[in-house]
Structures are given as structure tokens and as C-alpha cells.
Design an enzyme around this catalytic site. Sequence first.
Site, short mmCIF file in Angstrom:
data_model
loop_
_atom_site.label_atom_id
_atom_site.label_comp_id
_atom_site.label_asym_id
_atom_site.label_seq_id
_atom_site.Cartn_x
_atom_site.Cartn_y
_atom_site.Cartn_z
N ASP A 420 11.06 -16.97 8.55
CA ASP A 420 12.35 -17.39 8.01
C ASP A 420 12.24 -17.70 6.51
O ASP A 420 11.23 -18.23 6.04
CB ASP A 420 12.81 -18.64 8.76
CG ASP A 420 14.15 -19.16 8.29
OD1 ASP A 420 15.14 -18.42 8.41
OD2 ASP A 420 14.20 -20.29 7.78
N GLU A 473 12.17 -12.21 6.74
CA GLU A 473 13.56 -12.34 6.31
C GLU A 473 13.51 -12.59 4.80
O GLU A 473 13.34 -13.71 4.34
CB GLU A 473 14.26 -13.51 7.00
CG GLU A 473 15.74 -13.57 6.64
CD GLU A 473 16.31 -14.97 6.55
OE1 GLU A 473 17.53 -15.11 6.45
OE2 GLU A 473 15.52 -15.94 6.54
#
Length: 741
Positions: A420, A473
Site C-alpha cells: 500500500d 500500489e
Amino acid sequence: MNAPHKTGTGRRAIPAAVDIDALIRAEHRDPFSILGPHGDGGSGQYVRAYLPAALSVRLLAKDDGRELGEMEMSEVPGFFVGHLEQPQPYLLKVQWAGGEQITEDPYSFGPLLGEMDLYLFAEGNHRDLSSCLGAQVTKVDGVDGVRFAVWAPNARRVSVVGSFNSWDGRRHPMRLRHPTGVWEIFVPRLQPGEVYKYEILGAHGILPLKSDPMALATTLPPDTASKVSAPLQFEWNDQEWLRSRTGRHDVAAPLSIYELHAGSWQMEQHEDGQWRQYNWRELADRLIPYVKELGFTHIELMPIMEHPFGGSWGYQLLAQFAPTARYGSPEDFAAFVDACHRAEIGVILDWVPAHFPTDTHGLAQFDGTALYEYADPKEGFHQDWNTLIYNLGRTEVHGFMLASALHWLKHYHIDGLRVDAVASMLYRDYSRNAGEWVPNRFGGRENIETIDFLRHLNDVVALEAPGTMVIAEESTAWPGVSEPTQQGGLGFNYKWNMGWMHDSLQYMMRDPLHRRHHHSTLTFGLVYAWSERFVLPISHDEVVHGKHSLIDKMPGDRWQKFANLRAYLSFMWTHPGKKLLFMGCEFGQWREWNHDEQLDWYLMQYADHVGVKNLVGDLNRLYRQEKALHQRDADPAGFQWLIGDDQANSVFAYLRWSNDGEPLLVVANMTPVPRLAYRVGAPVSGAWTELLNSDAETYAGSNMGNGGEVNTEDEPAHGMEASLKLNLPPLAVLILKPKKD
């Protein structure tokens, strides 16, 4: 057994007053130097124990339990001293107001952690830290119990506390292992299931009780305690899956990911109207058949590591090694993963090495100093999320996060990690104005420590957990995210294509009347489609915070919204790149996602919602069956534009090629105007089968098309010697394939 006395050597039975005073005030830095067995200067030994609130203590022989004598309480309440004529293993028989306890003396055990473990931890390269630090159910010198170990190098004293010692920090102060800053103690006879925390005396006094950063299990939020957990005891039955997954994760393989939030995918409603989240085993029974029916190859779980606030969706987590107690035990989670694998469904976890919340029971100021975070708020405080940023330049923190990744991949057989917020990690000035950030040692904006960590992470994962994936990401144009580290890249297997997602959604949100003016928005993604190994993500972030659900982004009336959605999904599935779709998008949920409510399953009574679900299932099956749709994702020669410049009609046509040279033709009409007898070049003469028509009746479309098959004509078009004359349905995508004899 004699009463305490001074031996002829002058050794004192009672330690110096300053030591006793420090012990009473729970400020002694080395309790093992006072407590437990110590030589008397002759052939015997003193045994000292500090047990506040104990009424009496007797020494028992370890081998046969015979009583060796009573320990004498000193002038200090709770401080007991006994003497043995000869050193021998012993037990403590403690009389409390509420009963009797017989146990080994925690201070009779020597150093616990091996020097190599400590060295690797300090170096930031311990590959199995979750079996080293934290609460380890183990056996020491033949005694069952729990070994606690925690890193707090700047603490003046650390104690483990729990119901087993009435949460009294004076009972189990720990031993400091120099120079690593790890504190340790073995608590005999302690069992799995005990809850505990650490009481830490920092430079400026007692800190709030801290949860264990290395906890393998936790209590159910809003409780914040850690829980002693035995090593994962689960009989895995996924060996066949593990053997095959390297090929399944190859860039030439189909990869179609269903992203979900475990707590809100589906719930059970009680008679009183209250909703109950399913546990892992219940979820497996319901989710796996659904995912299997839809044809996804993998699921991606939003963070399931323990997190105090459910509204963070798991992204503000504090237990990097413990599955949340919300859905069951660690064994329950292992059973869920195993069931997915037996159904040939891979499991990817969202993993958050970028930042952590400021909760006082967590990592923040863990030992009274900025231990896990940067000390300077210009480096250590994330303004967007009001969280703290991991100081990955510190070797112990680097190793902590590395070990977390390996823990999930190896102990829980996880198939991949989606990392993330990588962009926020790479740039020191991420979301900061001038003067609000600290340059790196070269004066630049790149976070060199993070770059080193990510490269090391990906290299180690490839070595220690072969066949697994690490997906970034990453929302910027940072070069080489999915390039090997040996070639200067970050080493990820895949990168989310955020640019494609933003551009394609912007295009689809426009009124079809205006799309002709933004034609290049949809084609631009092919300019850089092979610069990285991409995943095309339609994630949870796109259906929250007022952005509208995926179907509600689409323009037009109800019919046009569904047609646009079907066309968009068909375009996505035929575009180079792996696929990711968030739950609810597969059937056109109108509401934005809410983590406190289940998906709107009642919509499945309506044909247009069922139609979208049917389409996603067929797209996945086609994607897996047709090599042209996945085999050359990383090869520009696997894609060929036929029509990319028909702005006037908002029509696109392109070919996807397999390694064997077999083509698929994709034609998209992004307006509600049917295009009759529209000519498209064809690389192969003869009959072409209409494999999929997003406007088909089975998808609740208008059922306009080409009757399932169309023949080429000997009229050149778009650089091809033959061509097809096609009826293009409104707001629809056609997929065609040459018919084999």
C-alpha cells in the site's frame, strides 16, 4: 535450608538498599542481578524473589517436590530470601490471598535468545523474526512456558504484565540483552490464550501499557491487549496449489483479482436487525463458490492484520504479525487460505509498510523515544492520514517489516502482497509543501532508505518465498517499479496502473456526446502499457468518499448506465494488463461501499444487475481460455491497433495476439448510436465467431449484434487485405475470433 545469613566471604543475603529500592519502585535495569539463585560465596546459594502481595514462599525440590524450607520475608514486603546448602533445581510454592501457586522461578533461567538471533535482528535481516521475538510458547530446560522478548533499547525497565501477574509491573521485569536493546524473560507454565502487554519505563517515566509489536494474536477490538498464541498448528492441504503457483503468477498467465473487505462482503442479520460479521470459516463457505463461479483467479483482502479502528479499513494497523480477531483465530484464517487454495483461488493480502497510527498502546514512542518512526515530524508524520511513518532506515525497523512480509507468505501460505501507498514511501516531499520536508543526504526528494528496503524486500521474497508476488500500489511515474533490482528497478512483480484507471474512468464518466473530444484519453494508456508489468485496478478507493459507485459514475439513464458499465468492463478485460475489481462492482451496486454494511445482495433479483454479474463471469472465463488476452501482456507485439482514430464515432478496434499467432479482434462502440455495417480490417480471411457481445440479452442488453458469426470480405481496410462488416451495438464491446475449420 537455612535462614538468610552472611557467609564468611562477606556476600550479603539482602542486596544493597539502592538495588532493593530500585526493584520496589520498578526501576531496576537488571533484575536478574538480584533475583533468582545467586552464589553465597561458598558452596551454597541464595534464592531471592520479589512477589508483592504474596503471603509466604517455600522452596520445593524440583525433582521430587519435597519441601526444602521457607523463604524469609525481609523488611521489604514481598521480598523473600532463602538459602540452599547446595545449588539445586527448585520450585517456588507461593501462598497468595486467593490460593496457592507452584512454579519455577523465572529468574532461575539464563539468557534465552541466541547470539545469532540477536545479531540478525540488529542487522535487519532476520528471516523468521516472528518465531524469535514476541510471545513464544516454548520449552526451556524442560519447562513449558512462554518466552517474551521485545525491542526497547532506550527503556530503563521493561516488564511483561497480564492477568497472570495481576498486571503488576513489579512481578516480571525483564532482562536487557546488550547491545541490541532486546528485553527478554521466560514465564514458566504460562499457557496459550493469556493476554499481556508490556509496561515500559522510559527516560521520562512510565509509558502507557504497550501491545506487543510482534504479537501473533490479539484480543478483539476495542480491547488492545496482545494474546499468547501457540505456533500455528494447522494441517495444510494445499501442496498441489503451492507447486503450481509459480506458473500461475507468471506475466504470461491470466491474473484476475477480486478485491474485498472480509467484514462487509456479506453478513448475517439477526432477528433484532443487528448484523454479524462472518468468521473465516463461514466466509470461506460463502465466498469461495461465488468467486469460483465468477472465474476470478485470486482474491485480494484489504488488510486483515489487527487494527484498532475498523473505519480505517485495516490500513491503520498496529499488529504486523497477527490476523485480526474480528473474524476468528489464526487457525481459522489458515483454514480460509487453505480452502481457497484447494479451490484453485490464490490469496493476496494488502500490506502496509508505509505508516502506522498514533494510538498510545501501539508503536508510537514505544520506549519513550521515536523508535519505529522518524523523530522529526517533517519526516515522521503523515499529514494526509495523521499517522506516523516507519523509519525504514533503521536496521531493526527494516528487519521488522521484512519479517512481517515473510511471516504472511511463509506461515500462512499467502500468494502475494499488495504494498500500500508506495508513492508516499518513495518521496520525502510526498503531500508536503516547501519547507515541510527533509531532503535526503544528497539533497534530493527521494527516500533512499525506502528504496533500499523495497529492493531488499523483493529480493528476499523471491528467495525465501518463491512463486509469490509483490505488487506495488504506486501512483507516480517512478521508473522501473517492476524492473528487476539487478537492472536498477525496485523489483516488484507488478504495479497498479493508476494512470490507466484515472484516464479510463474520466472518459467513461463523460456524456457519450462529448467523448469524441476526449478520444485520446482512452487510447493514451497504450502509449506506456509496456513500461511496467501492470495490474489494471478498479479498487475500493474508486467507490468511496463521494466518488460514487462504479455504475453510478456512468452517464445516461438506467439502461445507458448499465450498458456503459458493461462496455467499460469489457474494455478493461481486453486491455493489456492483469485485472482487479472491487466487490460490488461485479453486479453494479448503486451505493458507495460502506464498511459497516454488507453488499446490496438484494439487487440480484433484477435482470440488469444479474446481467453485469454474468458478463464478468464470461469475461473471466474468456480471459483465462483465450491465450491472446493474457499471454503477451508484457509484449508490445501482443497488441495491435486497427482503429484508434475514429473520434467522430467513438469507435475503437484492436487485435490481441497469442504466442502462437492467434488473434482476437476487439471492437468498442462508446456511443449509444448503433453503427451498422461498420468495416473493420481482419488479419485472417473467413468466418469469425462472435465470442462475446456485451450487449447480449444474457447481460440484459438490447441483443443487437452479428448473429454469432460473420464472414470477411475481400476489401482491404486498416492495413489488412480482408475486412469484416460489423453491426456495432450501442455502448458495447464485441470480441471476435477466427473460426477454426
